[in-house]
Design a protein around this motif. Structure first.
Motif, PDB file in Angstrom:
ATOM      1  N   ASP A   3      28.583  41.874  47.116  1.00  0.00           N
ATOM      2  CA  ASP A   3      29.158  40.945  46.154  1.00  0.00           C
ATOM      3  C   ASP A   3      30.121  41.643  45.199  1.00  0.00           C
ATOM      4  OD1 ASP A   3      27.701  38.902  47.261  1.00  0.00           O
ATOM      5  OD2 ASP A   3      26.069  39.033  45.812  1.00  0.00           O
ATOM      6  N   HIS A   4      29.881  42.934  44.923  1.00  0.00           N
ATOM      7  CA  HIS A   4      30.704  43.624  43.927  1.00  0.00           C
ATOM      8  C   HIS A   4      31.976  44.223  44.523  1.00  0.00           C
ATOM      9  CE1 HIS A   4      27.306  46.132  45.320  1.00  0.00           C
ATOM     10  NE2 HIS A   4      28.235  47.043  45.505  1.00  0.00           N
ATOM     11  N   VAL A   6      34.903  42.986  47.420  1.00  0.00           N
ATOM     12  CA  VAL A   6      35.349  41.914  48.308  1.00  0.00           C
ATOM     13  C   VAL A   6      36.675  42.323  48.936  1.00  0.00           C
ATOM     14  CG1 VAL A   6      36.112  39.510  48.426  1.00  0.00           C
ATOM     15  CG2 VAL A   6      34.181  40.133  46.965  1.00  0.00           C
ATOM     16  N   ILE A  17      38.879  44.103  46.258  1.00  0.00           N
ATOM     17  CA  ILE A  17      38.692  43.558  44.919  1.00  0.00           C
ATOM     18  C   ILE A  17      37.418  44.115  44.296  1.00  0.00           C
ATOM     19  CG2 ILE A  17      38.418  41.455  43.564  1.00  0.00           C
ATOM     20  CD1 ILE A  17      39.821  39.966  45.889  1.00  0.00           C
ATOM     21  N   ASN A  19      34.761  43.313  42.096  1.00  0.00           N
ATOM     22  CA  ASN A  19      34.374  41.929  41.839  1.00  0.00           C
ATOM     23  C   ASN A  19      33.191  41.814  40.871  1.00  0.00           C
ATOM     24  OD1 ASN A  19      34.556  39.098  42.290  1.00  0.00           O
ATOM     25  ND2 ASN A  19      32.823  39.225  43.711  1.00  0.00           N
ATOM     26  N   ARG A  20      33.433  42.200  39.625  1.00  0.00           N
ATOM     27  CA  ARG A  20      32.428  41.992  38.579  1.00  0.00           C
ATOM     28  C   ARG A  20      33.124  41.457  37.326  1.00  0.00           C
ATOM     29  NH1 ARG A  20      29.093  46.324  36.751  1.00  0.00           N
ATOM     30  NH2 ARG A  20      27.367  44.840  36.723  1.00  0.00           N
ATOM     31  N   PRO A  21      33.792  40.323  37.445  1.00  0.00           N
ATOM     32  CA  PRO A  21      34.606  39.835  36.325  1.00  0.00           C
ATOM     33  C   PRO A  21      33.801  39.541  35.068  1.00  0.00           C
ATOM     34  CG  PRO A  21      34.355  38.139  38.004  1.00  0.00           C
ATOM     35  CD  PRO A  21      33.830  39.406  38.604  1.00  0.00           C
ATOM     36  N   ASN A  25      34.806  43.908  35.242  1.00  0.00           N
ATOM     37  CA  ASN A  25      34.813  44.785  36.424  1.00  0.00           C
ATOM     38  C   ASN A  25      34.348  46.206  36.094  1.00  0.00           C
ATOM     39  OD1 ASN A  25      35.847  42.650  38.078  1.00  0.00           O
ATOM     40  ND2 ASN A  25      37.854  43.038  37.187  1.00  0.00           N
ATOM     41  N   THR A  31      28.804  49.960  43.121  1.00  0.00           N
ATOM     42  CA  THR A  31      30.219  49.933  43.482  1.00  0.00           C
ATOM     43  C   THR A  31      30.674  51.299  43.964  1.00  0.00           C
ATOM     44  OG1 THR A  31      30.667  48.160  41.900  1.00  0.00           O
ATOM     45  CG2 THR A  31      32.545  49.489  42.626  1.00  0.00           C
ATOM     46  N   ALA A  56      38.860  41.653  39.912  1.00  0.00           N
ATOM     47  CA  ALA A  56      38.723  40.200  39.925  1.00  0.00           C
ATOM     48  C   ALA A  56      39.033  39.637  38.538  1.00  0.00           C
ATOM     49  CB  ALA A  56      37.311  39.808  40.346  1.00  0.00           C
TER      50      ALA A  56
END
Length: 260
Positions: A3-4, A6, A17, A19-21, A25, A31, A56
């Motif tokens: 998920d983190h 992409v 990406i 992806n931890r908005p 991030n 990660t 993200a």
């Protein structure tokens, strides 16, 4: 895939990406741990010619290490060593990708985010971006390898200025220093990045990757051709892409390169 991290595809350009908005991030251990595998897959994918790294959301490329993990992951020298090894492995993996890599930077590019950006070949940013390397604000020491990447871009005295101050550097100043290669208005950043990436995709890929390899060798201190660089250059004359490039030039058309 996690998920983190992409991956999105846009023709021959892959976008990775962060992806931890919800945390701007911020870079957590997961990660850093997963980046090398994801990058290896992209490097081995013959359908990918350029890799774009971005964050993200609209507020950050990456805001630095996830401080909420500091107590669990960096509370003493033993834990910090294991953590730092994961960071170094992720940065090595990014720096070692054979294909061109572009950091597309919007908003904050701080600490560990700056480390990842420095490991890319190019850094394109928008006017709202801010760059900072902040160990001096935390009582930490920046790694030698990351420091060298910055020195290679900006020179020793400016690198000391960045490290000693820990200040957030506005995009225009970061461009003047050499930390960013391009700075444009926020609405233009994506177009600039992908237009350039797609241009690179149309070029002879042997030439693109060899050019990256040659520059890296110069940065590492090599100034005279050896057997490897001589063979790399001479071998290009035996490729179909070289023949196609000559034909296209003579016929006044765009070349259709096939090497990947």
């Amino acid at each position: 895939m996690s998920d983190h991290l992409v991956v999105e595809r846009r023709g021959e350009v892959a976008t990775l990406i962060l992806n931890r908005p919800e945390s701007h991030n911020a870079l957590n251990v997961a990660t850093y741990r997963d980046l090398p595998d994801v990058l290896r897959d992209l490097d081995n994918d013959s359908g990918v010619k350029v890799v774009v790294l971005r964050g993200a959301g609209e507020k950050s490329f990456a805001s630095g290490a996830d401080i909420t993990e500091f107590e669990a992951e960096r509370s003493d020298a033993v834990k910090a060593k294991a953590y730092n090894e994961k960071v170094a492995a992720a940065e090595h993996a990014l720096e070692g990708v054979r294909k061109p890599t572009i950091a597309m930077i919007h908003g904050y590019c701080i600490g560990g985010g700056a480390g990842l950006a420095l490991a890319c070949d190019l850094r394109f940013a928008d006017t709202r971006a801010k760059f900072a390397i902040t160990p001096a604000k935390l009582g930490l020491v920046y790694s030698l390898e990351s420091t060298k990447r910055m020195v290679d871009l900006v020179g020793p005295s400016r690198a000391k200025w960045v490290l000693m101050s820990g200040l957030q550097i506005p995009a225009a100043r970061a461009y003047e220093l050499g930390l960013f290669d391009e700075v444009v208005e926020p609405d233009d950043l994506e177009k600039l990045t992908y237009d350039f990436a797609e241009t690179v995709c149309t070029r002879a890929q042997l030439s693109v990757r060899a050019g990256k390899q040659m520059v890296d060798k110069v940065v590492a201190g090599q100034v005279v051709d050896d057997d490897a660089t001589t063979d790399l250059r001479n071998s290009s004359f035996d490729t179909e892409d070289f023949a196609e490039g000559v034909r296209a030039f003579m016929e006044k058309r765009s070349p259709r390169f096939t090497w990947s």
